[in-house]
Design a protein around this motif. Structure first.
Motif, PDB file in Angstrom:
ATOM      1  N   ARG A 153       7.093  10.702  -2.074  1.00 41.34           N
ATOM      2  CA  ARG A 153       6.154   9.759  -1.456  1.00 41.34           C
ATOM      3  C   ARG A 153       6.808   8.995  -0.321  1.00 41.34           C
ATOM      4  N   THR A 209       0.517   3.501  -3.247  1.00 40.16           N
ATOM      5  CA  THR A 209      -0.829   4.064  -3.389  1.00 40.16           C
ATOM      6  C   THR A 209      -1.139   5.067  -2.286  1.00 40.16           C
ATOM      7  N   GLU A 222      -0.007  -1.511 -15.122  1.00 38.91           N
ATOM      8  CA  GLU A 222       0.893  -0.363 -14.948  1.00 38.91           C
ATOM      9  C   GLU A 222       1.358   0.195 -16.285  1.00 38.91           C
ATOM     10  N   LEU A 226       0.800  -1.228   0.000  1.00 38.72           N
ATOM     11  CA  LEU A 226       0.000   0.000   0.000  1.00 38.72           C
ATOM     12  C   LEU A 226       0.831   1.275   0.000  1.00 38.72           C
ATOM     13  N   THR A 257       0.096   4.215   5.432  1.00 38.87           N
ATOM     14  CA  THR A 257      -0.475   5.550   5.288  1.00 38.87           C
ATOM     15  C   THR A 257       0.396   6.597   5.972  1.00 38.87           C
ATOM     16  N   MET A 301      -2.527  -1.350  -7.156  1.00 35.50           N
ATOM     17  CA  MET A 301      -2.426  -1.738  -5.751  1.00 35.50           C
ATOM     18  C   MET A 301      -2.991  -3.141  -5.526  1.00 35.50           C
ATOM     19  N   SER A 312       0.042   8.464  -3.212  1.00 34.17           N
ATOM     20  CA  SER A 312      -0.856   9.150  -4.143  1.00 34.17           C
ATOM     21  C   SER A 312      -2.102   9.669  -3.439  1.00 34.17           C
ATOM     22  N   LEU A 313      -2.622   8.879  -2.513  1.00 35.04           N
ATOM     23  CA  LEU A 313      -3.797   9.311  -1.760  1.00 35.04           C
ATOM     24  C   LEU A 313      -3.497  10.568  -0.952  1.00 35.04           C
ATOM     25  N   MET A 348       1.144   3.778 -10.195  1.00 37.75           N
ATOM     26  CA  MET A 348       1.820   3.942  -8.909  1.00 37.75           C
ATOM     27  C   MET A 348       3.304   3.617  -9.038  1.00 37.75           C
ATOM     28  N   LEU A 367      -5.786   7.855  -8.430  1.00 35.36           N
ATOM     29  CA  LEU A 367      -5.333   6.755  -7.596  1.00 35.36           C
ATOM     30  C   LEU A 367      -5.237   5.490  -8.440  1.00 35.36           C
ATOM     31  N   ASP A 368      -4.145   4.783  -8.301  1.00 34.72           N
ATOM     32  CA  ASP A 368      -3.940   3.557  -9.068  1.00 34.72           C
ATOM     33  C   ASP A 368      -4.419   2.360  -8.244  1.00 34.72           C
ATOM     34  N   ILE A 369      -5.732   2.220  -8.119  1.00 36.81           N
ATOM     35  CA  ILE A 369      -6.300   1.127  -7.334  1.00 36.81           C
ATOM     36  C   ILE A 369      -6.006  -0.224  -7.974  1.00 36.81           C
TER      37      ILE A 369
END
Length: 501
Positions: free
Chosen positions: A494, A59, A241, A56, A109, A196, A62-63, A248, A191-193
Protein backbone atom coordinates in the motif's frame (compact mmCIF):
# COMPACT_ATOMS: atom_id res chain seq x y z
CA UNK A 1 12.50 3.76 -23.68
CA UNK A 2 8.72 3.40 -23.85
CA UNK A 3 8.78 0.98 -20.93
CA UNK A 4 9.83 3.82 -18.61
CA UNK A 5 6.87 6.06 -19.44
CA UNK A 6 4.74 4.60 -16.60
CA UNK A 7 7.59 5.37 -14.21
CA UNK A 8 7.68 8.97 -15.43
CA UNK A 9 3.95 9.28 -14.75
CA UNK A 10 4.25 7.82 -11.23
CA UNK A 11 7.25 10.03 -10.46
CA UNK A 12 5.41 13.16 -11.62
CA UNK A 13 2.60 12.44 -9.19
CA UNK A 14 5.01 11.62 -6.36
CA UNK A 15 7.04 14.76 -7.02
CA UNK A 16 4.00 17.01 -6.84
CA UNK A 17 2.43 15.55 -3.71
CA UNK A 18 5.70 15.62 -1.75
CA UNK A 19 6.75 19.01 -3.10
CA UNK A 20 3.52 20.53 -1.81
CA UNK A 21 4.44 19.51 1.75
CA UNK A 22 7.38 21.95 1.85
CA UNK A 23 6.89 24.39 -1.02
CA UNK A 24 4.40 26.48 0.97
CA UNK A 25 6.81 27.16 3.85
CA UNK A 26 8.59 30.23 2.49
CA UNK A 27 5.33 31.61 1.05
CA UNK A 28 3.54 31.67 4.44
CA UNK A 29 4.32 35.32 5.28
CA UNK A 30 2.99 36.44 1.87
CA UNK A 31 -0.13 34.33 2.37
CA UNK A 32 -0.66 35.80 5.85
CA UNK A 33 -0.40 39.34 4.51
CA UNK A 34 -2.62 38.71 1.47
CA UNK A 35 -5.33 36.78 3.36
CA UNK A 36 -5.06 38.66 6.69
CA UNK A 37 -4.64 35.46 8.67
CA UNK A 38 -3.36 34.87 12.22
CA UNK A 39 -0.94 32.14 13.29
CA UNK A 40 -3.69 29.51 13.42
CA UNK A 41 -4.41 30.09 9.74
CA UNK A 42 -0.78 29.49 8.81
CA UNK A 43 -0.73 26.30 10.87
CA UNK A 44 -3.82 24.91 9.15
CA UNK A 45 -2.44 25.66 5.66
CA UNK A 46 0.23 23.03 6.42
CA UNK A 47 -1.75 20.78 8.75
CA UNK A 48 -4.86 20.40 6.59
CA UNK A 49 -2.75 18.79 3.87
CA UNK A 50 -0.68 16.62 6.22
CA UNK A 51 -3.64 15.46 8.31
CA UNK A 52 -5.77 14.41 5.35
CA UNK A 53 -2.79 12.75 3.69
CA UNK A 54 -2.08 10.77 6.86
CA UNK A 55 -5.68 9.90 7.65
CA UNK A 56 -6.62 8.59 4.20
CA UNK A 57 -3.43 6.81 3.20
CA UNK A 58 -4.33 3.40 4.61
CA UNK A 59 -7.89 3.47 3.26
CA UNK A 60 -6.76 4.73 -0.13
CA UNK A 61 -4.53 1.68 -0.46
CA UNK A 62 -7.51 -0.60 0.14
CA UNK A 63 -9.59 1.35 -2.36
CA UNK A 64 -6.88 0.96 -5.01
CA UNK A 65 -6.75 -2.80 -4.36
CA UNK A 66 -10.49 -3.01 -5.05
CA UNK A 67 -11.14 -0.48 -7.80
CA UNK A 68 -7.85 -0.73 -9.67
CA UNK A 69 -4.60 1.10 -9.04
CA UNK A 70 -4.41 2.93 -12.35
CA UNK A 71 -7.98 4.16 -12.01
CA UNK A 72 -7.43 5.37 -8.43
CA UNK A 73 -4.11 7.03 -9.34
CA UNK A 74 -5.76 8.96 -12.17
CA UNK A 75 -8.60 9.94 -9.86
CA UNK A 76 -6.02 11.17 -7.36
CA UNK A 77 -4.36 13.30 -10.00
CA UNK A 78 -7.72 14.86 -10.87
CA UNK A 79 -8.59 15.58 -7.22
CA UNK A 80 -5.12 17.00 -6.60
CA UNK A 81 -5.46 19.28 -9.63
CA UNK A 82 -8.87 20.49 -8.45
CA UNK A 83 -7.48 21.18 -4.98
CA UNK A 84 -4.51 23.03 -6.48
CA UNK A 85 -6.87 25.20 -8.52
CA UNK A 86 -8.85 25.98 -5.38
CA UNK A 87 -5.66 26.92 -3.51
CA UNK A 88 -4.54 29.21 -6.31
CA UNK A 89 -7.88 31.05 -6.43
CA UNK A 90 -8.80 31.03 -2.71
CA UNK A 91 -9.96 34.51 -1.56
CA UNK A 92 -9.81 33.67 2.17
CA UNK A 93 -7.54 31.61 4.38
CA UNK A 94 -10.23 29.10 5.30
CA UNK A 95 -11.09 28.44 1.66
CA UNK A 96 -7.36 27.93 1.13
CA UNK A 97 -7.32 25.45 4.02
CA UNK A 98 -10.30 23.61 2.53
CA UNK A 99 -8.57 23.41 -0.83
CA UNK A 100 -5.41 22.13 0.88
CA UNK A 101 -7.51 19.37 2.44
CA UNK A 102 -8.79 18.48 -1.04
CA UNK A 103 -5.17 18.37 -2.20
CA UNK A 104 -4.52 15.97 0.68
CA UNK A 105 -7.25 13.62 -0.56
CA UNK A 106 -5.66 13.53 -4.00
CA UNK A 107 -2.18 13.21 -2.54
CA UNK A 108 -3.16 10.24 -0.35
CA UNK A 109 -4.85 8.54 -3.27
CA UNK A 110 -1.74 8.91 -5.41
CA UNK A 111 0.79 8.10 -2.72
CA UNK A 112 -1.02 4.91 -1.68
CA UNK A 113 -0.75 3.54 -5.22
CA UNK A 114 2.73 4.60 -6.37
CA UNK A 115 4.69 1.55 -5.23
CA UNK A 116 1.84 -0.77 -6.16
CA UNK A 117 1.96 0.55 -9.72
CA UNK A 118 5.73 0.17 -9.86
CA UNK A 119 5.51 -3.35 -8.45
CA UNK A 120 2.84 -4.35 -10.97
CA UNK A 121 4.61 -2.76 -13.96
CA UNK A 122 8.28 -3.65 -13.44
CA UNK A 123 10.07 -6.86 -12.48
CA UNK A 124 13.60 -8.03 -11.76
CA UNK A 125 16.35 -5.47 -12.42
CA UNK A 126 13.85 -3.04 -13.92
CA UNK A 127 11.97 -2.96 -10.63
CA UNK A 128 15.15 -2.15 -8.72
CA UNK A 129 15.97 0.63 -11.18
CA UNK A 130 12.43 2.00 -10.97
CA UNK A 131 12.53 2.06 -7.16
CA UNK A 132 15.87 3.84 -7.15
CA UNK A 133 14.56 6.51 -9.51
CA UNK A 134 11.36 6.87 -7.48
CA UNK A 135 13.33 7.31 -4.25
CA UNK A 136 15.58 9.93 -5.85
CA UNK A 137 12.55 11.86 -7.12
CA UNK A 138 10.99 11.76 -3.63
CA UNK A 139 14.20 13.15 -2.17
CA UNK A 140 14.49 15.80 -4.85
CA UNK A 141 10.95 17.01 -4.16
CA UNK A 142 11.84 17.65 -0.53
CA UNK A 143 15.18 19.18 -1.47
CA UNK A 144 13.91 21.83 -3.86
CA UNK A 145 10.62 22.61 -2.09
CA UNK A 146 11.71 25.72 -0.13
CA UNK A 147 13.82 27.05 -2.98
CA UNK A 148 11.11 26.47 -5.59
CA UNK A 149 8.59 28.16 -3.32
CA UNK A 150 10.88 31.16 -2.97
CA UNK A 151 11.49 31.48 -6.70
CA UNK A 152 7.80 31.22 -7.63
CA UNK A 153 6.66 33.55 -4.84
CA UNK A 154 9.18 36.22 -5.81
CA UNK A 155 8.60 36.04 -9.57
CA UNK A 156 4.90 35.35 -10.25
CA UNK A 157 3.31 35.28 -6.78
CA UNK A 158 2.51 32.68 -4.13
CA UNK A 159 -0.69 31.49 -5.81
CA UNK A 160 1.36 29.99 -8.62
CA UNK A 161 3.02 27.48 -6.31
CA UNK A 162 -0.35 25.72 -6.55
CA UNK A 163 -1.43 26.63 -10.08
CA UNK A 164 1.76 25.21 -11.59
CA UNK A 165 0.48 21.75 -10.59
CA UNK A 166 -2.32 21.89 -13.19
CA UNK A 167 -0.29 21.26 -16.36
CA UNK A 168 1.84 18.67 -14.56
CA UNK A 169 -1.30 16.77 -13.53
CA UNK A 170 -2.60 16.89 -17.10
CA UNK A 171 0.65 15.47 -18.46
CA UNK A 172 0.70 12.72 -15.83
CA UNK A 173 -2.89 11.69 -16.60
CA UNK A 174 -2.11 11.47 -20.33
CA UNK A 175 0.97 9.32 -19.67
CA UNK A 176 -0.89 6.96 -17.33
CA UNK A 177 -3.82 6.42 -19.69
CA UNK A 178 -1.61 5.76 -22.72
CA UNK A 179 1.12 3.60 -21.18
CA UNK A 180 -0.17 1.75 -18.11
CA UNK A 181 -2.44 -1.27 -17.77
CA UNK A 182 -4.90 -1.79 -14.92
CA UNK A 183 -4.08 -4.01 -11.95
CA UNK A 184 -5.97 -4.97 -8.80
CA UNK A 185 -6.08 -7.66 -6.14
CA UNK A 186 -8.04 -10.84 -6.77
CA UNK A 187 -9.10 -10.87 -3.10
CA UNK A 188 -10.13 -7.30 -2.45
CA UNK A 189 -11.58 -7.31 1.07
CA UNK A 190 -13.73 -4.51 2.47
CA UNK A 191 -13.05 -0.81 2.76
CA UNK A 192 -12.55 0.19 6.38
CA UNK A 193 -14.59 3.40 6.30
CA UNK A 194 -15.22 3.31 10.06
CA UNK A 195 -11.53 3.19 10.85
CA UNK A 196 -10.81 6.02 8.44
CA UNK A 197 -13.48 8.28 9.97
CA UNK A 198 -12.28 7.55 13.51
CA UNK A 199 -8.68 8.35 12.58
CA UNK A 200 -9.69 11.62 10.90
CA UNK A 201 -11.71 12.66 13.97
CA UNK A 202 -8.96 11.76 16.45
CA UNK A 203 -6.12 13.42 14.52
CA UNK A 204 -8.05 16.56 13.56
CA UNK A 205 -9.48 17.12 17.05
CA UNK A 206 -6.04 16.69 18.61
CA UNK A 207 -4.53 19.20 16.23
CA UNK A 208 -7.35 21.67 16.80
CA UNK A 209 -6.97 21.32 20.58
CA UNK A 210 -3.26 22.12 20.37
CA UNK A 211 -3.80 25.16 18.16
CA UNK A 212 -6.72 26.39 20.29
CA UNK A 213 -4.66 26.00 23.44
CA UNK A 214 -1.95 28.17 21.92
CA UNK A 215 -4.46 30.83 20.88
CA UNK A 216 -6.27 30.88 24.23
CA UNK A 217 -3.15 30.65 26.35
CA UNK A 218 -4.18 27.49 28.19
CA UNK A 219 -6.94 24.94 28.74
CA UNK A 220 -9.98 26.84 27.52
CA UNK A 221 -13.44 25.33 27.09
CA UNK A 222 -12.92 24.71 23.37
CA UNK A 223 -9.52 23.14 24.05
CA UNK A 224 -10.97 20.72 26.60
CA UNK A 225 -13.92 19.94 24.32
CA UNK A 226 -11.55 19.20 21.45
CA UNK A 227 -9.45 16.92 23.64
CA UNK A 228 -12.60 15.05 24.64
CA UNK A 229 -13.54 14.58 20.98
CA UNK A 230 -10.00 13.40 20.22
CA UNK A 231 -10.12 10.86 23.05
CA UNK A 232 -13.49 9.60 21.83
CA UNK A 233 -12.15 9.30 18.29
CA UNK A 234 -9.11 7.36 19.47
CA UNK A 235 -11.26 5.04 21.55
CA UNK A 236 -13.58 4.48 18.60
CA UNK A 237 -10.59 3.73 16.36
CA UNK A 238 -9.25 1.06 18.73
CA UNK A 239 -12.71 -0.46 19.25
CA UNK A 240 -13.49 -0.53 15.53
CA UNK A 241 -10.16 -1.86 14.34
CA UNK A 242 -10.31 -4.74 16.84
CA UNK A 243 -13.66 -5.81 15.39
CA UNK A 244 -13.35 -5.00 11.68
CA UNK A 245 -13.08 -7.96 9.32
CA UNK A 246 -10.58 -6.10 7.12
CA UNK A 247 -9.03 -3.40 9.37
CA UNK A 248 -6.99 -0.69 7.67
CA UNK A 249 -4.49 -0.98 10.53
CA UNK A 250 -3.81 -4.32 12.17
CA UNK A 251 -3.50 -3.38 15.86
CA UNK A 252 -1.70 -6.64 16.56
CA UNK A 253 1.35 -5.04 15.00
CA UNK A 254 1.54 -2.74 18.02
CA UNK A 255 2.43 -5.76 20.13
CA UNK A 256 5.77 -5.77 18.34
CA UNK A 257 8.18 -3.37 20.08
CA UNK A 258 10.24 -2.96 16.92
CA UNK A 259 7.17 -1.81 14.97
CA UNK A 260 6.29 0.71 17.67
CA UNK A 261 9.89 1.89 17.54
CA UNK A 262 9.63 2.53 13.80
CA UNK A 263 6.45 4.58 14.27
CA UNK A 264 8.04 6.58 17.09
CA UNK A 265 11.04 7.23 14.85
CA UNK A 266 8.79 8.50 12.07
CA UNK A 267 6.96 10.90 14.36
CA UNK A 268 10.16 12.11 16.06
CA UNK A 269 11.90 12.64 12.72
CA UNK A 270 9.17 14.82 11.27
CA UNK A 271 8.53 16.75 14.49
CA UNK A 272 12.20 17.30 15.23
CA UNK A 273 13.42 18.16 11.74
CA UNK A 274 10.67 19.99 9.87
CA UNK A 275 8.03 21.50 12.12
CA UNK A 276 10.02 24.60 13.15
CA UNK A 277 10.63 25.56 9.51
CA UNK A 278 7.37 27.53 9.01
CA UNK A 279 8.15 29.79 11.96
CA UNK A 280 11.78 30.09 10.94
CA UNK A 281 10.56 31.28 7.54
CA UNK A 282 8.43 33.95 9.21
CA UNK A 283 11.44 35.07 11.26
CA UNK A 284 13.67 35.26 8.20
CA UNK A 285 11.20 37.40 6.26
CA UNK A 286 9.24 39.47 8.80
CA UNK A 287 12.09 40.10 11.26
CA UNK A 288 15.24 39.98 9.16
CA UNK A 289 13.59 41.39 6.06
CA UNK A 290 14.74 38.67 3.66
CA UNK A 291 12.80 37.96 0.49
CA UNK A 292 10.98 34.67 -0.03
CA UNK A 293 13.79 33.56 -2.34
CA UNK A 294 16.48 34.44 0.18
CA UNK A 295 14.55 32.60 2.91
CA UNK A 296 14.35 29.57 0.62
CA UNK A 297 18.10 29.69 0.07
CA UNK A 298 18.74 29.79 3.83
CA UNK A 299 16.60 26.68 4.33
CA UNK A 300 17.89 24.95 1.20
CA UNK A 301 21.04 23.38 2.78
CA UNK A 302 18.94 21.18 5.09
CA UNK A 303 17.09 19.73 2.12
CA UNK A 304 20.28 19.34 0.09
CA UNK A 305 21.94 17.33 2.86
CA UNK A 306 18.84 15.15 3.23
CA UNK A 307 19.15 14.38 -0.49
CA UNK A 308 22.94 14.04 -0.81
CA UNK A 309 23.63 11.88 2.27
CA UNK A 310 21.54 8.87 1.18
CA UNK A 311 22.94 9.06 -2.35
CA UNK A 312 26.52 9.13 -1.10
CA UNK A 313 26.28 6.80 1.88
CA UNK A 314 23.05 4.84 1.41
CA UNK A 315 24.68 1.50 0.59
CA UNK A 316 27.16 1.94 3.41
CA UNK A 317 24.40 2.65 5.92
CA UNK A 318 22.72 -0.65 5.05
CA UNK A 319 25.67 -2.50 6.63
CA UNK A 320 24.64 -1.39 10.11
CA UNK A 321 21.64 -2.37 12.25
CA UNK A 322 18.44 -0.43 11.68
CA UNK A 323 18.30 0.53 15.34
CA UNK A 324 21.76 2.05 15.44
CA UNK A 325 21.42 4.05 12.23
CA UNK A 326 18.00 5.47 13.13
CA UNK A 327 19.00 6.30 16.72
CA UNK A 328 22.20 8.06 15.63
CA UNK A 329 20.29 9.92 12.92
CA UNK A 330 17.71 11.16 15.42
CA UNK A 331 20.51 12.26 17.74
CA UNK A 332 21.98 14.24 14.83
CA UNK A 333 18.57 15.87 14.29
CA UNK A 334 18.38 16.65 18.01
CA UNK A 335 21.88 18.15 18.04
CA UNK A 336 21.05 20.21 14.95
CA UNK A 337 17.84 21.53 16.52
CA UNK A 338 19.64 22.42 19.75
CA UNK A 339 22.34 24.08 17.65
CA UNK A 340 19.75 26.40 16.11
CA UNK A 341 18.39 27.50 19.49
CA UNK A 342 20.99 30.28 19.62
CA UNK A 343 18.97 33.09 18.03
CA UNK A 344 19.02 36.50 19.69
CA UNK A 345 17.47 39.83 18.86
CA UNK A 346 20.51 40.78 16.81
CA UNK A 347 21.20 37.45 15.08
CA UNK A 348 21.77 37.20 11.35
CA UNK A 349 20.29 34.44 9.19
CA UNK A 350 23.53 32.46 8.99
CA UNK A 351 23.39 31.61 12.72
CA UNK A 352 21.03 28.68 12.03
CA UNK A 353 23.05 27.19 9.16
CA UNK A 354 25.39 24.84 11.12
CA UNK A 355 22.50 23.28 13.02
CA UNK A 356 20.39 23.13 9.89
CA UNK A 357 23.11 21.20 8.06
CA UNK A 358 23.33 18.72 10.93
CA UNK A 359 19.57 18.18 10.85
CA UNK A 360 19.86 17.48 7.12
CA UNK A 361 22.54 14.86 7.78
CA UNK A 362 20.24 13.11 10.25
CA UNK A 363 17.28 13.18 7.88
CA UNK A 364 19.47 11.80 5.09
CA UNK A 365 20.69 8.96 7.29
CA UNK A 366 17.15 7.85 8.15
CA UNK A 367 15.90 7.87 4.55
CA UNK A 368 17.59 4.69 3.27
CA UNK A 369 16.75 2.51 6.30
CA UNK A 370 13.39 3.56 7.80
CA UNK A 371 11.29 1.85 5.14
CA UNK A 372 13.36 -1.31 5.47
CA UNK A 373 12.97 -1.18 9.25
CA UNK A 374 9.18 -0.97 8.88
CA UNK A 375 9.15 -4.02 6.62
CA UNK A 376 11.47 -5.96 8.93
CA UNK A 377 9.31 -5.16 11.97
CA UNK A 378 6.19 -6.81 10.54
CA UNK A 379 5.34 -10.28 9.20
CA UNK A 380 5.85 -10.55 5.43
CA UNK A 381 2.11 -10.73 4.77
CA UNK A 382 1.60 -7.41 6.63
CA UNK A 383 4.53 -5.58 5.04
CA UNK A 384 2.34 -3.30 2.95
CA UNK A 385 0.25 -2.26 5.96
CA UNK A 386 3.40 -1.69 8.03
CA UNK A 387 4.87 0.59 5.38
CA UNK A 388 1.64 2.54 5.03
CA UNK A 389 1.35 2.90 8.81
CA UNK A 390 4.87 4.29 8.96
CA UNK A 391 4.00 6.88 6.31
CA UNK A 392 0.80 7.72 8.17
CA UNK A 393 2.61 8.34 11.44
CA UNK A 394 5.24 10.48 9.70
CA UNK A 395 2.56 12.79 8.36
CA UNK A 396 0.82 12.83 11.74
CA UNK A 397 4.14 13.81 13.30
CA UNK A 398 4.37 16.71 10.88
CA UNK A 399 0.81 17.91 11.49
CA UNK A 400 0.91 17.61 15.26
CA UNK A 401 4.44 19.01 15.42
CA UNK A 402 3.48 22.13 13.48
CA UNK A 403 0.59 22.70 15.89
CA UNK A 404 2.64 22.07 19.03
CA UNK A 405 5.62 24.17 18.02
CA UNK A 406 3.36 26.97 16.83
CA UNK A 407 1.93 27.11 20.34
CA UNK A 408 5.41 26.86 21.86
CA UNK A 409 6.67 29.70 19.66
CA UNK A 410 3.76 31.96 20.58
CA UNK A 411 4.08 31.09 24.29
CA UNK A 412 7.81 31.84 24.23
CA UNK A 413 7.16 35.21 22.62
CA UNK A 414 4.38 36.02 25.09
CA UNK A 415 6.66 35.14 27.98
CA UNK A 416 9.34 37.49 26.70
CA UNK A 417 6.76 40.26 26.27
CA UNK A 418 5.05 39.83 29.65
CA UNK A 419 5.30 43.01 31.69
CA UNK A 420 6.58 44.93 28.69
CA UNK A 421 3.39 45.24 26.58
CA UNK A 422 -0.27 45.44 27.58
CA UNK A 423 -1.47 42.23 25.84
CA UNK A 424 1.55 39.93 25.34
CA UNK A 425 -0.43 36.99 23.92
CA UNK A 426 -2.13 39.10 21.24
CA UNK A 427 1.16 40.70 20.25
CA UNK A 428 2.81 37.27 20.15
CA UNK A 429 0.06 35.97 17.85
CA UNK A 430 0.56 38.84 15.42
CA UNK A 431 4.32 38.56 15.61
CA UNK A 432 4.40 34.80 14.96
CA UNK A 433 2.18 35.16 11.89
CA UNK A 434 4.36 37.92 10.47
CA UNK A 435 1.65 40.58 10.76
CA UNK A 436 3.32 42.64 13.51
CA UNK A 437 5.64 45.35 12.22
CA UNK A 438 8.98 44.73 13.92
CA UNK A 439 10.32 48.07 12.79
CA UNK A 440 7.74 49.73 15.07
CA UNK A 441 8.46 47.62 18.17
CA UNK A 442 12.15 47.59 17.41
CA UNK A 443 14.50 45.47 19.43
CA UNK A 444 11.81 44.30 21.86
CA UNK A 445 9.82 42.41 19.21
CA UNK A 446 12.96 41.00 17.62
CA UNK A 447 14.07 39.65 20.99
CA UNK A 448 10.61 38.23 21.64
CA UNK A 449 10.57 36.39 18.31
CA UNK A 450 14.05 35.02 19.01
CA UNK A 451 12.91 33.75 22.42
CA UNK A 452 9.90 31.98 20.91
CA UNK A 453 11.90 30.43 18.10
CA UNK A 454 14.63 29.25 20.48
CA UNK A 455 11.97 27.59 22.65
CA UNK A 456 10.56 25.81 19.60
CA UNK A 457 13.99 24.53 18.57
CA UNK A 458 14.65 23.25 22.10
CA UNK A 459 11.36 21.34 22.10
CA UNK A 460 12.08 19.95 18.62
CA UNK A 461 15.50 18.78 19.76
CA UNK A 462 14.02 17.17 22.86
CA UNK A 463 11.45 15.29 20.77
CA UNK A 464 14.18 13.93 18.47
CA UNK A 465 16.36 12.94 21.44
CA UNK A 466 13.49 11.10 23.17
CA UNK A 467 12.74 9.41 19.85
CA UNK A 468 16.34 8.21 19.61
CA UNK A 469 16.15 6.73 23.11
CA UNK A 470 12.84 5.00 22.32
CA UNK A 471 14.26 3.52 19.13
CA UNK A 472 17.30 2.17 20.97
CA UNK A 473 15.12 0.56 23.64
CA UNK A 474 12.37 -0.82 21.40
CA UNK A 475 14.16 -2.02 18.26
CA UNK A 476 16.44 -5.00 17.95
CA UNK A 477 19.79 -4.68 16.23
CA UNK A 478 18.94 -6.01 12.78
CA UNK A 479 21.14 -5.25 9.81
CA UNK A 480 19.39 -3.16 7.19
CA UNK A 481 19.12 -4.24 3.61
CA UNK A 482 18.26 -2.60 0.35
CA UNK A 483 15.28 -4.14 -1.43
CA UNK A 484 15.62 -4.36 -5.16
CA UNK A 485 14.39 -7.79 -6.17
CA UNK A 486 10.89 -9.04 -6.71
CA UNK A 487 10.81 -10.81 -3.37
CA UNK A 488 11.72 -7.69 -1.48
CA UNK A 489 8.50 -5.88 -2.34
CA UNK A 490 5.12 -7.38 -1.57
CA UNK A 491 3.13 -7.88 -4.72
CA UNK A 492 0.78 -5.07 -3.76
CA UNK A 493 2.29 -2.85 -1.04
CA UNK A 494 0.00 0.00 0.00
CA UNK A 495 3.02 2.23 0.46
CA UNK A 496 6.14 0.68 1.82
CA UNK A 497 8.50 3.59 1.49
CA UNK A 498 8.55 6.93 3.22
CA UNK A 499 8.88 10.47 1.95
CA UNK A 500 11.76 12.45 3.29
CA UNK A 501 9.53 15.26 4.39
Amino acid sequence: MRKWIPLVAVCLGTFMLLLDVTIVIVALPRMAAALHTPLSGLQWVIDAYALVLASLLLTAGSLADRAGRRRVFVAGLGIFALGSLGCGLAPTVWLLVAARALQGIGGATMFATTLSLIGATYHGRDRGTALSVWSAVAGAAAAIGPLAGGVITETVGWRWIFLVNLPVCAIAVALVLTSMTESRLAHRGRLDIGGMVALVVAASATTYAIIAGGEDGGLSVRTLASLAVAAAGLGALVWWENRASDPMLDLRLFRRPAFVGVLVAGVALQAGAFTVLPYTSVWLQSVLGLSALQAGLIQFPLSVMSFVVPLAFGRWLHRFPHRDVIAVALLAVAAGAFGQAVISGGSAAWVILPGSLLVGVGVGMVGPVLAGAALAAAPPERAGVAGAAMNTFRQLGLALGVAVLGSVTAAGMAGALTGRVSDPLAVAQRLSSGTAETSVGGQLLREAFAAGLDAAYLVAGAVAAVGALAVFLLMRAKVSRAYASDSDIPEVPRSAAAPRS
